[in-house]
Design an enzyme around this catalytic site. Structure first.
Site, PDB file in Angstrom:
ATOM      1  N   CYS A   1      53.139  66.886  69.104  1.00  0.00           N
ATOM      2  CA  CYS A   1      52.017  66.236  69.784  1.00  0.00           C
ATOM      3  C   CYS A   1      51.037  65.628  68.794  1.00  0.00           C
ATOM      4  CB  CYS A   1      51.337  67.226  70.711  1.00  0.00           C
ATOM      5  SG  CYS A   1      52.479  67.752  71.978  1.00  0.00           S
TER       6      CYS A   1
ATOM      7  N   PRO B   1      63.213  67.818  36.516  1.00  0.00           N
ATOM      8  CA  PRO B   1      63.541  66.943  37.657  1.00  0.00           C
ATOM      9  C   PRO B   1      63.716  67.722  38.945  1.00  0.00           C
ATOM     10  CG  PRO B   1      65.522  67.396  36.392  1.00  0.00           C
ATOM     11  CD  PRO B   1      64.385  68.075  35.666  1.00  0.00           C
TER      12      PRO B   1
HETATM   13  N1  LLP Z   1      57.064  69.261  37.424  1.00  0.00           N
HETATM   14  C1  LLP Z   1      55.844  69.399  37.954  1.00  0.00           C
HETATM   15  C2  LLP Z   1      54.811  70.067  37.183  1.00  0.00           C
HETATM   16  C3  LLP Z   1      55.586  68.891  39.231  1.00  0.00           C
HETATM   17  O1  LLP Z   1      54.368  69.006  39.744  1.00  0.00           O
HETATM   18  C4  LLP Z   1      56.617  68.246  39.958  1.00  0.00           C
HETATM   19  C5  LLP Z   1      56.381  67.721  41.301  1.00  0.00           C
HETATM   20  C6  LLP Z   1      57.888  68.153  39.360  1.00  0.00           C
HETATM   21  C7  LLP Z   1      58.075  68.654  38.086  1.00  0.00           C
HETATM   22  C8  LLP Z   1      59.062  67.516  40.055  1.00  0.00           C
HETATM   23  O2  LLP Z   1      58.853  66.169  40.281  1.00  0.00           O
HETATM   24  P1  LLP Z   1      60.064  65.255  40.794  1.00  0.00           P
HETATM   25  O3  LLP Z   1      61.115  65.205  39.711  1.00  0.00           O
HETATM   26  O4  LLP Z   1      60.612  65.892  42.008  1.00  0.00           O
HETATM   27  O5  LLP Z   1      59.456  63.960  41.059  1.00  0.00           O
HETATM   28  N2  LLP Z   1      55.987  66.344  48.125  1.00  0.00           N
HETATM   29  C9  LLP Z   1      56.014  65.089  47.399  1.00  0.00           C
HETATM   30  C10 LLP Z   1      56.338  65.290  45.946  1.00  0.00           C
HETATM   31  C11 LLP Z   1      55.373  66.215  45.252  1.00  0.00           C
HETATM   32  C12 LLP Z   1      55.742  66.405  43.824  1.00  0.00           C
HETATM   33  C13 LLP Z   1      54.913  67.488  43.223  1.00  0.00           C
HETATM   34  N3  LLP Z   1      55.254  67.804  41.891  1.00  0.00           N
HETATM   35  C14 LLP Z   1      56.989  64.160  48.078  1.00  0.00           C
HETATM   36  O6  LLP Z   1      57.565  64.526  49.103  1.00  0.00           O
HETATM   37  O7  LLP Z   1      57.168  63.024  47.636  1.00  0.00           O
END
Ligand code: LLP
Length: 417
Positions: A345, A276
């Site tokens: 910008c 997470p």
């Molecule tokens: N594990 C892997 C292999 C991942 O690629 C990711 C996120 C996570 C765990 C964690 O996921 P989470 O629990 O945070 O959902 N920049 C984007 C989110 C990109 C997520 C990429 N991978 C945003 O601002 O929504």
């Protein structure tokens, strides 16, 4: 439960008023709550009960070493995607034995660093990468502990830019390829097959995509075990969503229990790892910004603030919604509908469209839910220095990253001779 609340007419992080943070550190700045990070981590940990598990916090969500250190102190593991992130984990006192390493294109150098540091699992995303890991491990005369990150082709029902577990995504090994890939891995001298991993996307607000993916993963575990390949850890990825705008994602308890009951229904009793990021960091931080000017044209009111898309990219990149709250609970200013825009910008430099606010120049605003994928995605576009990060702990504010200086920003650039 939020750690960002109004008290004495002002928005606070824990017991510290955001106006005092702005006075002491300037704006824009990121403000985090230690208690929030710890509560979110503990909620997941507690939900597992006595089921063997590792919470591998996704470093990419918020990678400040003070944050990693707080989580390491709780016993957290980490999900990393680069050598840089592993260096952060080590610097923060994290245990590499609880690290899983994801990513579609890990370089030989990154793999060597991870193998030398004995990470728990290199989550391999292609057969070509398997061969690379074998080559690097052999050159180090070491054994690499691995999992395949499989792609179950399940729709996570989230924004397309943060969907990773469908067959049109670059991520993971297809289920058809995974079976053969495991057999190949099993034959390689410097590879130890440790687990299976799956991450289908981010900001997922229902349990069903997780349980659908789990079913597919468990069927693979059974098939492999019939072949004598015994999986030792199920890494079920990250992705649990949070409330940005009234979403109602499953609780930590419901999410974790759905996975534990899923595996028990198959008579499988394996340790679970999860990755997470957003769930732990997202609502544990805000971006604090000051209104510079109000501007009105024929069809729009603008609140022009000192934070831009370079500081918080999510609204521009994903059309993401972040609640924007005035720091002062009451205002004499008339209520109007504003687009809250930054100084960059670009017309896409909008932190929030059509927000009803009572604000005037000089007022402070908190852009909420900015603890995950906020600072980490900040950049220097328009040669804007990156903002500082401040971690609140009860009554105390700790500067955990300085505001970038112009000297730092320009260091490394050179004129021609
Ligand atoms: N594990 C892997 C292999 C991942 O690629 C990711 C996120 C996570 C765990 C964690 O996921 P989470 O629990 O945070 O959902 N920049 C984007 C989110 C990109 C997520 C990429 N991978 C945003 O601002 O929504």
């Amino acid at each position: 439960m939020s750690f960002f609340n109004y008290s004495d007419g002002e928005l606070h992080a824990e017991n510290v008023s955001l106006s005092s943070v702005a006075r002491d550190y300037g704006t824009p700045c990121y403000v985090y709550s230690r208690a929030a990070f710890e509560k979110q981590w503990r909620d997941l940990d507690t939900a597992f009960g006595d089921h063997p598990h590792t919470i591998c916090y996704a470093v990419k969500a918020n990678s400040n070493i003070a944050i990693l250190n707080l989580l390491a102190r709780l016993g957290s593991g980490f999900d990393i995607v680069s050598e840089g992130e592993l260096r952060r984990v080590l610097k923060a006192g994290g245990d590499p034995g609880k690290v899983v390493f994801s990513g579609v294109a890990k370089s030989e150098k990154e793999l060597a660093f991870a193998i030398q540091n004995k990470v728990r699992s290199i989550n391999i995303e292609s057969v070509a990468e398997l061969e690379r890991v074998q080559k690097v491990a052999a050159s180090l005369n070491a054994t690499a502990s691995i999992a395949f990150r499989v792609n179950p082709n399940v729709d996570p029902e989230t924004h397309p830019y943060i969907s990773t577990g469908m067959d049109k995504a670059k991520f993971g090994v297809t289920m058809e390829a995974a079976y053969d890939a495991y057999q190949r891995a099993n034959d390689l001298a410097n590879i130890d097959v440790h687990g299976i991993a799956c991450h289908i996307g981010s900001q997922i607000t229902k349990t069903s995509p997780f349980t659908d993916a789990l079913e597919i993963v468990l069927n693979m575990v059974k098939r492999l075990s019939e072949k004598g390949i015994h999986i030792k850890q199920l890494d079920l990825g990250g992705g649990l969503g949070i409330d940005y705008q009234g979403e109602t994602p499953p609780s930590a308890e419901a999410y974790v229990q759905s996975m534990i009951s899923g595996i028990k229904a198959h008579g499988i009793d394996l340790p679970i790892a999860i990755e997470p990021g957003r769930y732990i960091a997202g609502n544990s931080g805000v971006l604090l910004t000051q209104v510079e000017f109000l501007k009105h044209n024929a069809s729009k009111n603008f609140a022009i603030v000192d934070a831009g898309m370079n500081d918080l990219l999510r609204p521009s990149l994903y059309q993401a919604f972040h609640t924007i709250k005035p720091v002062a609970e009451e205002s004499q200013a008339a209520t109007q509908v504003f687009d809250v825009v930054g100084p960059v910008c670009e017309s896409a430099d909008v932190l929030g469209y059509d927000r009803e606010l009572s604000v005037q120049a000089g007022d402070l605003l908190a852009v909420c839910s900015a603890g995950a994928y906020g600072f980490v995605m900040a950049n220097n576009y328009n040669t804007r220095p990156k903002p500082p990060e401040i971690l609140i702990d009860g009554e105390q504010a700790h500067l955990i990253r300085d505001r970038e200086t112009y000297d730092q920003l320009l260091a490394g650039e050179r004129l021609l001779p």
